[in-house]
Write a protein that holds these residues in place. Structure first.
Motif, mmCIF file in Angstrom:
data_model
loop_
_atom_site.group_PDB
_atom_site.id
_atom_site.type_symbol
_atom_site.label_atom_id
_atom_site.label_comp_id
_atom_site.label_asym_id
_atom_site.label_seq_id
_atom_site.Cartn_x
_atom_site.Cartn_y
_atom_site.Cartn_z
ATOM 1 N N ARG A 117 4.308 1.145 7.834
ATOM 2 C CA ARG A 117 3.954 2.040 6.731
ATOM 3 C C ARG A 117 4.510 3.430 7.001
ATOM 4 N NH1 ARG A 117 -2.116 2.593 4.240
ATOM 5 N NH2 ARG A 117 -1.570 0.447 3.699
ATOM 6 N N ASP A 158 5.739 -2.092 4.146
ATOM 7 C CA ASP A 158 4.401 -1.772 3.624
ATOM 8 C C ASP A 158 4.623 -0.516 2.788
ATOM 9 O OD1 ASP A 158 1.401 -2.458 3.856
ATOM 10 O OD2 ASP A 158 1.374 -0.328 4.320
ATOM 11 N N ILE A 159 3.598 0.278 2.574
ATOM 12 C CA ILE A 159 3.764 1.494 1.767
ATOM 13 C C ILE A 159 4.927 2.322 2.322
ATOM 14 C CG2 ILE A 159 2.713 3.710 1.161
ATOM 15 C CD1 ILE A 159 0.029 2.322 0.975
ATOM 16 N N GLY A 160 5.854 2.690 1.463
ATOM 17 C CA GLY A 160 6.962 3.561 1.857
ATOM 18 C C GLY A 160 8.086 2.846 2.587
ATOM 19 N N ARG A 181 10.392 -13.007 -1.448
ATOM 20 C CA ARG A 181 9.649 -12.100 -0.556
ATOM 21 C C ARG A 181 9.225 -10.821 -1.292
ATOM 22 N NH1 ARG A 181 6.473 -9.491 0.866
ATOM 23 N NH2 ARG A 181 5.868 -8.681 2.898
ATOM 24 N N THR A 240 3.622 -10.672 -2.558
ATOM 25 C CA THR A 240 2.251 -10.164 -2.462
ATOM 26 C C THR A 240 1.608 -10.132 -3.851
ATOM 27 O OG1 THR A 240 2.971 -8.833 -0.592
ATOM 28 C CG2 THR A 240 0.825 -8.299 -1.541
ATOM 29 N N SER A 259 2.058 1.589 -8.399
ATOM 30 C CA SER A 259 3.225 1.222 -9.221
ATOM 31 C C SER A 259 4.388 0.901 -8.285
ATOM 32 C CB SER A 259 3.599 2.354 -10.176
ATOM 33 O OG SER A 259 3.685 3.577 -9.462
ATOM 34 N N GLY A 260 4.033 0.518 -7.050
ATOM 35 C CA GLY A 260 5.052 0.156 -6.063
ATOM 36 C C GLY A 260 5.283 -1.336 -6.065
ATOM 37 N N ASN A 261 5.711 -1.841 -4.929
ATOM 38 C CA ASN A 261 6.085 -3.256 -4.818
ATOM 39 C C ASN A 261 4.966 -4.199 -5.277
ATOM 40 O OD1 ASN A 261 5.698 -5.731 -2.752
ATOM 41 N ND2 ASN A 261 7.836 -5.523 -3.312
ATOM 42 N N VAL A 262 3.777 -4.034 -4.732
ATOM 43 C CA VAL A 262 2.699 -4.982 -5.039
ATOM 44 C C VAL A 262 2.308 -4.893 -6.511
ATOM 45 C CG1 VAL A 262 0.343 -5.660 -4.466
ATOM 46 C CG2 VAL A 262 1.882 -4.895 -2.654
ATOM 47 N N SER A 296 0.245 8.275 -6.655
ATOM 48 C CA SER A 296 -0.722 9.148 -5.982
ATOM 49 C C SER A 296 -1.020 10.421 -6.781
ATOM 50 C CB SER A 296 -0.280 9.468 -4.555
ATOM 51 O OG SER A 296 1.079 9.762 -4.522
ATOM 52 N N ARG A 336 8.044 9.768 -11.049
ATOM 53 C CA ARG A 336 6.578 9.758 -11.090
ATOM 54 C C ARG A 336 6.085 8.953 -12.291
ATOM 55 N NH1 ARG A 336 5.761 9.855 -6.653
ATOM 56 N NH2 ARG A 336 3.583 10.324 -6.980
ATOM 57 N N ALA A 377 -2.784 -0.124 -4.672
ATOM 58 C CA ALA A 377 -2.205 1.122 -4.155
ATOM 59 C C ALA A 377 -2.525 1.326 -2.679
ATOM 60 C CB ALA A 377 -2.683 2.309 -4.983
ATOM 61 N N ASN A 383 -4.665 -3.293 0.800
ATOM 62 C CA ASN A 383 -5.515 -3.573 1.949
ATOM 63 C C ASN A 383 -6.734 -2.666 1.921
ATOM 64 O OD1 ASN A 383 -4.178 -5.644 3.505
ATOM 65 N ND2 ASN A 383 -2.523 -4.168 3.803
HETATM 66 P P1 NDP Z 1 4.614 0.940 -2.153
HETATM 67 O O1 NDP Z 1 4.973 2.067 -1.270
HETATM 68 O O2 NDP Z 1 5.680 0.120 -2.749
HETATM 69 O O3 NDP Z 1 3.663 1.433 -3.332
HETATM 70 C C1 NDP Z 1 2.451 2.078 -3.069
HETATM 71 C C2 NDP Z 1 1.857 2.568 -4.368
HETATM 72 O O4 NDP Z 1 0.560 3.080 -4.135
HETATM 73 C C3 NDP Z 1 2.663 3.708 -4.988
HETATM 74 O O5 NDP Z 1 2.500 3.665 -6.370
HETATM 75 C C4 NDP Z 1 1.986 4.930 -4.362
HETATM 76 O O6 NDP Z 1 2.148 6.113 -5.131
HETATM 77 C C5 NDP Z 1 0.538 4.495 -4.379
HETATM 78 N N1 NDP Z 1 -0.203 5.168 -3.302
HETATM 79 C C6 NDP Z 1 0.119 5.195 -1.988
HETATM 80 N N2 NDP Z 1 -0.768 5.942 -1.317
HETATM 81 C C7 NDP Z 1 -1.645 6.383 -2.225
HETATM 82 C C8 NDP Z 1 -2.807 7.198 -2.155
HETATM 83 N N3 NDP Z 1 -3.220 7.707 -0.971
HETATM 84 N N4 NDP Z 1 -3.492 7.442 -3.305
HETATM 85 C C9 NDP Z 1 -3.067 6.935 -4.489
HETATM 86 N N5 NDP Z 1 -1.981 6.160 -4.614
HETATM 87 C C10 NDP Z 1 -1.289 5.885 -3.505
HETATM 88 O O7 NDP Z 1 3.620 0.007 -1.266
HETATM 89 P P2 NDP Z 1 3.187 -1.485 -1.515
HETATM 90 O O8 NDP Z 1 3.136 -1.776 -2.956
HETATM 91 O O9 NDP Z 1 3.974 -2.345 -0.608
HETATM 92 O O10 NDP Z 1 1.695 -1.479 -0.912
HETATM 93 C C11 NDP Z 1 0.534 -1.235 -1.707
HETATM 94 C C12 NDP Z 1 -0.689 -1.768 -0.995
HETATM 95 O O11 NDP Z 1 -0.540 -3.178 -0.781
HETATM 96 C C13 NDP Z 1 -0.952 -1.170 0.390
HETATM 97 O O12 NDP Z 1 -2.357 -1.124 0.610
HETATM 98 C C14 NDP Z 1 -0.347 -2.205 1.318
HETATM 99 O O13 NDP Z 1 -0.899 -2.164 2.612
HETATM 100 C C15 NDP Z 1 -0.720 -3.486 0.596
HETATM 101 N N6 NDP Z 1 0.063 -4.660 0.949
HETATM 102 C C16 NDP Z 1 1.418 -4.666 0.792
HETATM 103 C C17 NDP Z 1 2.131 -5.792 1.118
HETATM 104 C C18 NDP Z 1 3.595 -5.888 0.863
HETATM 105 O O14 NDP Z 1 4.131 -7.000 1.006
HETATM 106 N N7 NDP Z 1 4.287 -4.836 0.484
HETATM 107 C C19 NDP Z 1 1.481 -6.980 1.710
HETATM 108 C C20 NDP Z 1 0.035 -6.889 1.740
HETATM 109 C C21 NDP Z 1 -0.618 -5.752 1.394
HETATM 110 P P3 NDP Z 1 3.299 7.196 -4.729
HETATM 111 O O15 NDP Z 1 4.557 6.628 -5.273
HETATM 112 O O16 NDP Z 1 2.863 8.448 -5.399
HETATM 113 O O17 NDP Z 1 3.293 7.299 -3.229
#
Ligand code: NDP
Length: 444
Positions: free
Chosen positions: A92, A164-166, A203, A207, A236-239, A260, A288, A318, A344
């Motif tokens: 992450r 994971d995130i980022g 892949r 998730t 609005s990320g990968n998951v 965020s 954004r 998120a 998570n």
């Molecule tokens: P991404 O980085 O692709 O997307 C994360 C998203 O969540 C973005 O929209 C981000 O916004 C937002 N976000 C991150 N931190 C915060 C915060 N503190 N408050 C509000 N919004 C936030 O990550 P993923 O989609 O991969 O992961 C999302 C979740 O899923 C996490 O909890 C991760 O651990 C979990 N997960 C992911 C897996 C994977 O395969 N990728 C597998 C299992 C679980 P912004 O763009 O502004 O940062």
């Protein structure tokens, strides 16, 4: 040592790590009954050994920004437990990353990986570096500097990180290139790789898709499905993106997503064309979510989460602790019938209690979002046999894994009144496999 003593010990030894304590407490409170049936576990001090990571690597990462300044971040890898397979878990990159968050994630990952039916131990890592607002050249230099430290601690049979995130496809590519250069080896050392260099089909989708496959199994127990249901998604990320894609495909309607900074509410629903817009906005332009509201003329709420909106199903995708007790009460008041966690630990312990007291379908992340690491496991298998499976083959395997995780939750989590406590089910099923493997391997 009993569960309460273990928890107190952790709090004393590792103060200021609240997320880690939270994750441990949640698991211990649900496995105690099962644990007490096995006096041999207590004799081997099994719980304490299972709660404390095998080892923690912590290192400084120096990298150069586009202006020529040298910047410094922290890097970490937590190798939590490898009783059932090589360490496995994502990286992450986010400004909020610290030891507590990574220790909670590595602990959870151990149980999640155990549930997948695949041979993978638990790990997690990352950095307080945030790719947000950085150029691709800066991200590449950071990834190279990060891998310069990490490479000596990982390996295809030792520890296999993922995203994971980022950390998405771009970051995995830079990390992989650096590992290859340092070791002179082309091996399956990371998962989430590009298709051209050893990645697996499905892949990126795994998730989000897996969460919806799990949700469908839960809905089936109530004789229903997704058709005509309104869903609230966060992130609005990968998951989030692939969760939305699968909901649309199965006839549901998604009215929210977020980042965020805030959330959007689109009462007409996010359709395929709008999802394509989100994917381009987030994956290509790294913009954004506010821009979605400007593009489609819908509501945008700054600095808030979507849980006050009306919907049938909530799919938090998120980050941790994004649903608190008040949010949970609001969701129940608005008639939510199911919560399935893509993220998570997105629900606080108080929120989980609200869901369970209301007897709605509630699936914790370690069960519902296990599809991601499952397909990572399938990517490792394909790398080992040096073959690539088709999309249909991987998707079928993913579906069957999510189904078997659901079955395990029902088996271990059904209460006397018939309510399925998915938290207990997932924790007990995940715990028993790791515990038995640890017992068999002696007190090392
Ligand atoms: P991404 O980085 O692709 O997307 C994360 C998203 O969540 C973005 O929209 C981000 O916004 C937002 N976000 C991150 N931190 C915060 C915060 N503190 N408050 C509000 N919004 C936030 O990550 P993923 O989609 O991969 O992961 C999302 C979740 O899923 C996490 O909890 C991760 O651990 C979990 N997960 C992911 C897996 C994977 O395969 N990728 C597998 C299992 C679980 P912004 O763009 O502004 O940062």
């Amino acid at each position: 040592m009993n569960a309460q003593q273990v928890l107190e010990n952790l709090q004393r030894r590792f103060p200021n790590e609240p997320e880690y304590h939270q994750a441990v407490e949640e698991v211990l409170s649900t496995i105690e009954e099962e644990y007490n049936k096995h006096p041999e576990f207590e004799k081997a001090n099994l719980i304490e050994r299972l709660c404390i990571p095998d080892r923690v690597y912590q290192f400084r990462v120096n990298w150069m920004d586009d202006k020529g300044n040298i910047r410094t971040n922290m890097g970490y890898r937590i190798q939590h437990n490898n009783a059932i397979g090589p360490y496995k878990g994502g990286l992450r990159f986010h400004s909020s990353v610290n030891l507590s968050i990574l220790k909670f994630l590595a602990f959870e990952q151990t149980f999640k990986n155990s549930l997948t039916t695949l041979p993978m131990g638990g790990a997690k890592g990352g950095s307080d570096f945030s790719p947000r607002g950085k150029s691709s050249a800066e991200v590449m230099r950071f990834c190279q500097a990060f891998m310069l430290e990490l490479w000596r601690h990982i390996g295809p049979d030792r520890d296999v990180p993922a995203g994971d995130i980022g950390v998405g496809g771009r970051e995995i590519g830079y990390l992989y290139g650096t590992y290859k250069k340092l070791t002179h080896e082309f091996s399956g050392i990371l998962t989430g790789k590009g298709l051209e260099y050893g990645g697996s089909l499905i892949r990126p989708e795994a998730t989000g898709y897996g969460n919806i496959y799990f949700l469908m199994e839960m809905l089936k127990t109530k004789g229903t499905d997704l058709k005509g249901k309104t869903c609230l998604v966060s992130g609005s990320g990968n998951v989030a993106q692939y969760t939305i894609e699968k909901v649309i495909e199965l006839g549901g309607k998604v009215v929210t997503c977020s980042d965020s900074d805030g959330y959007i509410y689109d009462p007409d629903g996010i359709d395929r064309a709008k999802l394509d817009y989100i994917m381009e906005l987030k994956n290509l332009y790294r913009g954004r979510i506010r821009e979605y509201a400007e593009q489609y003329g819908c509501k945008y709420v700054e600095g808030a989460r979507p849980w006050g909106e009306k919907g049938d199903i909530a799919l938090p995708s998120a980050t941790q602790n994004e649903i608190n007790e008040a949010d949970a009460k609001q969701l129940i008041a608005n008639g939510v019938m199911a919560v399935s966690e893509g993220a998570n630990m997105p629900s606080t312990p108080e929120a989980i209690q609200v869901f369970q007291q209301a007897k709605i379908l509630y699936a914790p992340g370690k069960a519902a979002n296990a599809g991601g690491v499952s397909v990572s496991g399938l990517e490792m298998t394909q790398n080992s046999i040096r073959l690539s499976w088709t999309m249909a083959e991987v998707d079928e395997k993913l579906k069957s894994i999510m189904k078997s995780i659901h079955e395990a939750c029902v088996k271990y989590g059904t209460e006397s009144d018939g309510y399925v406590n998915y938290v207990r089910g997932a924790n007990v099923a995940g715990f028993m496999k790791v515990a038995k493997a640890m017992m068999a391997q002696g007190t090392i």
